[in-house]
Design an enzyme around this catalytic site. Structure first.
Site, PDB file in Angstrom:
ATOM      1  N   GLY A 237       0.790  -1.824  -0.251  1.00  0.00           N
ATOM      2  CA  GLY A 237       0.206  -0.292  -0.262  1.00  0.00           C
ATOM      3  C   GLY A 237       0.379   1.167   0.061  1.00  0.00           C
ATOM      4  O   GLY A 237       0.630   2.367  -0.817  1.00  0.00           O
ATOM      5  N   PRO A 274       4.664  -4.786  -1.085  1.00  0.00           N
ATOM      6  CA  PRO A 274       5.060  -4.240  -1.568  1.00  0.00           C
ATOM      7  C   PRO A 274       4.527  -3.963  -3.119  1.00  0.00           C
ATOM      8  O   PRO A 274       5.372  -5.594  -3.575  1.00  0.00           O
ATOM      9  CB  PRO A 274       6.141  -3.314  -1.712  1.00  0.00           C
ATOM     10  CG  PRO A 274       7.126  -4.247  -1.090  1.00  0.00           C
ATOM     11  CD  PRO A 274       5.833  -5.510  -0.063  1.00  0.00           C
ATOM     12  N   GLY A 275       3.475  -3.434  -4.163  1.00  0.00           N
ATOM     13  CA  GLY A 275       4.203  -3.871  -5.252  1.00  0.00           C
ATOM     14  C   GLY A 275       3.614  -2.976  -5.904  1.00  0.00           C
ATOM     15  O   GLY A 275       4.940  -2.601  -7.005  1.00  0.00           O
ATOM     16  N   ARG A 312      -6.171   2.949 -15.395  1.00  0.00           N
ATOM     17  CA  ARG A 312      -6.082   3.809 -13.959  1.00  0.00           C
ATOM     18  C   ARG A 312      -6.739   5.045 -14.012  1.00  0.00           C
ATOM     19  O   ARG A 312      -7.521   5.761 -13.242  1.00  0.00           O
ATOM     20  CB  ARG A 312      -4.584   3.654 -13.699  1.00  0.00           C
ATOM     21  CG  ARG A 312      -3.773   2.866 -13.075  1.00  0.00           C
ATOM     22  CD  ARG A 312      -2.155   2.550 -12.393  1.00  0.00           C
ATOM     23  NE  ARG A 312      -3.224   3.592 -11.088  1.00  0.00           N
ATOM     24  CZ  ARG A 312      -2.902   4.431 -10.670  1.00  0.00           C
ATOM     25  NH1 ARG A 312      -2.579   5.417 -12.071  1.00  0.00           N
ATOM     26  NH2 ARG A 312      -3.102   5.316  -9.516  1.00  0.00           N
ATOM     27  N   TYR A 316      -9.858   4.743 -11.633  1.00  0.00           N
ATOM     28  CA  TYR A 316      -9.739   5.700 -10.383  1.00  0.00           C
ATOM     29  C   TYR A 316      -9.521   7.307 -10.727  1.00  0.00           C
ATOM     30  O   TYR A 316      -9.340   7.860 -10.049  1.00  0.00           O
ATOM     31  CB  TYR A 316      -8.627   5.028  -9.727  1.00  0.00           C
ATOM     32  CG  TYR A 316      -7.798   3.716  -9.921  1.00  0.00           C
ATOM     33  CD1 TYR A 316      -9.457   3.011  -9.124  1.00  0.00           C
ATOM     34  CD2 TYR A 316      -6.529   3.549 -10.131  1.00  0.00           C
ATOM     35  CE1 TYR A 316      -8.961   1.120  -8.766  1.00  0.00           C
ATOM     36  CE2 TYR A 316      -6.518   1.368 -10.613  1.00  0.00           C
ATOM     37  CZ  TYR A 316      -8.054   1.160  -9.442  1.00  0.00           C
ATOM     38  OH  TYR A 316      -7.905  -0.313  -9.650  1.00  0.00           O
ATOM     39  N   CYS A 343     -14.260   3.180 -27.880  1.00  0.00           N
ATOM     40  CA  CYS A 343     -15.837   3.878 -27.950  1.00  0.00           C
ATOM     41  C   CYS A 343     -16.416   4.114 -26.447  1.00  0.00           C
ATOM     42  O   CYS A 343     -17.486   3.339 -26.438  1.00  0.00           O
ATOM     43  CB  CYS A 343     -16.238   2.940 -28.809  1.00  0.00           C
ATOM     44  SG  CYS A 343     -15.695   2.545 -30.692  1.00  0.00           S
TER      45      CYS A 343
HETATM   46  C1  LIG Z   1      -3.025  -5.181  -3.372  1.00  0.00           C
HETATM   47  C2  LIG Z   1      -2.399  -5.381  -2.523  1.00  0.00           C
HETATM   48  C3  LIG Z   1      -1.371  -5.772  -2.007  1.00  0.00           C
HETATM   49  C4  LIG Z   1      -0.312  -4.268  -3.152  1.00  0.00           C
HETATM   50  O1  LIG Z   1      -0.827  -3.598  -2.962  1.00  0.00           O
HETATM   51  P1  LIG Z   1       0.355  -1.754  -3.563  1.00  0.00           P
HETATM   52  O2  LIG Z   1      -0.411  -0.239  -3.252  1.00  0.00           O
HETATM   53  O3  LIG Z   1       0.490  -2.008  -4.869  1.00  0.00           O
HETATM   54  O4  LIG Z   1       1.487  -2.081  -2.771  1.00  0.00           O
HETATM   55  C5  LIG Z   1      -0.515  -6.176  -0.700  1.00  0.00           C
HETATM   56  N1  LIG Z   1      -1.271  -6.575  -0.011  1.00  0.00           N
HETATM   57  C6  LIG Z   1      -2.769  -7.119  -0.628  1.00  0.00           C
HETATM   58  C7  LIG Z   1      -3.243  -8.787   0.468  1.00  0.00           C
HETATM   59  C8  LIG Z   1      -3.318  -7.251  -1.477  1.00  0.00           C
HETATM   60  O5  LIG Z   1      -4.030  -6.822  -2.250  1.00  0.00           O
END
Ligand SMILES: *Cc1c(COP(=O)(O)O)cnc(C)c1O
Length: 414
Positions: A237, A274-275, A312, A316, A343
């Site tokens: 997150g 983290p993603g 995105r 969002y 479209c």
């Molecule tokens: C989506 C998700 C993440 C990664 O969130 P980021 O905002 O990309 O860091 C981590 N843990 C869980 C359980 C998620 O669903």
């Protein structure tokens, strides 16, 4: 900090000109920087050094096999949310014992596959899921390794679609119900830890700390019941800068969390997922301007990328920077809505952008490494675009452009 910089008037990715990539693979295409991905991963690794920890990269942010392979080579763990992602991580050489499995709707098939693969931990999100996991593990003659994903009911102050740790959200087990469920889990599973994930694109520390306090209160309470946890998974997150945001650096976030753990819980491993913070600013989407369509109320730059390639902005109302790949255009800047050919009126990649551009030129949409390709679709029967990984002076095509034949292949006429 990233490796998408201008040299003179030309945008480069590390040691490769973006224009050269566009010419070689066509547009639209995603371009990732290996050095940026690795730099971001190490920012977390260094921040957590000295305390037991695990970085479980959230695969859904960018799930290309080569990206996963890079991270697996660094020793990363992985957070998966489906059987498909499990398959990807294993295929990319990820260590099963570093995989955690999140998600509210794990199917029996997915749970079985995860247990057979020997993943580290299933993050359980409901009582019904716990029952299912216990039953499947028993049928395999094993005790499932689990953590409970608790919903700490904190407001992450982000877009409502990506807030996940509020009571009204579908995710996790309410704090009040967690204690009884842990006692149930302790009888039939291998209880390893506790998990939460409060949302995505968080730009301040307090919501993380609020969640941490609530998790630790539960950890202490469970200890009095004889349930000793090995890890605390604080989820992902952490936000990135798209425009003016000023999210904390991984180090700042880690320091405050570790400070809280050090005295009281020196052995409680801190896991994070983290993603976006690892891959978001490590990717761009290259697109070519097909037409300029000046109008009375608005000017449109119609490009060859669209909402199906990068959703995105449409989903969002996200803002992503759009820059010319070649800045030396002689024309004067005007305000453009940068739109795709799909479209839908919502097919807008950027609104009201001041750009000095001509038809045929290239644009780069920045901060597209996370939730770009992984959320793309074939809407309007548009083949998904290629992905390129730049590594110093070289680049590799890590996903070829889909063909229309690829799209039609699974279908049949009556
Ligand atoms: C989506 C998700 C993440 C990664 O969130 P980021 O905002 O990309 O860091 C981590 N843990 C869980 C359980 C998620 O669903």
């Amino acid at each position: 900090m990233d490796h998408f910089l201008y040299r003179g008037d030309q945008l480069w990715t590390e040691g490769v000109a973006c224009q050269a990539i566009a010419e070689a693979v066509g547009t639209p295409c995603y371009v990732y920087s290996r050095a940026t991905i690795e730099r971001h991963w190490y920012a977390f690794e260094h921040a957590l050094n000295g305390h037991p920890h695990a970085i479980c990269y959230a695969v859904k942010a960018n799930s290309n096999l080569a990206v996963l392979q890079l991270l697996a080579r660094l020793g990363s763990g992985f957070d998966i949310v489906s059987g498909g992602e499990l398959e990807r991580v294993l295929r990319a050489g990820g260590d099963p014992n570093r995989i955690v499995f999140s998600g509210v709707g794990k199917t029996a098939v997915e749970i079985r596959a995860a247990l057979l693969a020997g993943i580290h931990c299933l993050n359980i999100e409901s009582e019904a899921e716990l029952d299912r996991v216990i039953e499947i593990a028993a049928s395999l003659g094993m005790r499932a390794p689990v953590a409970l994903r608790v919903n700490p009911d904190v407001d992450p102050k982000t877009h409502p679609y990506i807030a996940t740790g509020l009571k009204e959200n579908k995710f996790g087990i309410p704090v009040e119900a967690a204690r009884a469920l842990y006692q149930q889990a302790a009888k039939h599973t291998r209880v390893l830890g506790i998990a939460c994930h409060i949302g995505s694109q968080l730009t301040s520390i307090p919501p993380f700390l609020d969640a941490l306090e609530r998790m630790l209160a539960l950890v202490a309470e469970l200890a009095t019941l004889g349930i000793e946890l090995q890890h605390l998974d604080m989820g992902g997150g952490l936000g990135i800068r798209y425009q003016q945001e000023n999210p904390p650096l991984p180090d700042a976030l880690a320091q405050v969390m570790l400070e809280r753990l050090r005295g009281q819980y020196p052995k409680l491993a801190l896991h994070i997922e983290p993603g976006r913070a690892i891959v978001g600013n490590a990717g761009i989407l290259l697109t070519r301007i097909e037409y300029l369509k000046p109008g009375e109320l608005r000017n449109f730059a119609i490009v060859d990328a669209a909402m199906n390639d990068l959703i995105r902005p449409a989903l969002y109302q996200a803002w992503q920077e759009i820059v010319p790949v070649n800045r030396c255009s002689k024309v004067i800047a005007r305000a453009y809505d940068v739109v795709g050919p799909v479209c839908e009126t919502g097919d807008k990649l950027g609104a009201d952008r001041q750009l000095a551009i001509a038809a045929g030129e290239l644009l780069a949409i920045r901060s597209a490494g996370a939730y770009g390709m992984s959320m793309s679709s074939n809407y309007n029967t548009r083949p998904r675009v290629p992905e390129v990984l730049v590594d110093g002076k070289e680049f590799h095509i890590i996903r070829r452009r889909e063909t229309i034949a690829d799209l039609l292949d699974p279908e049949s006429l009556l």
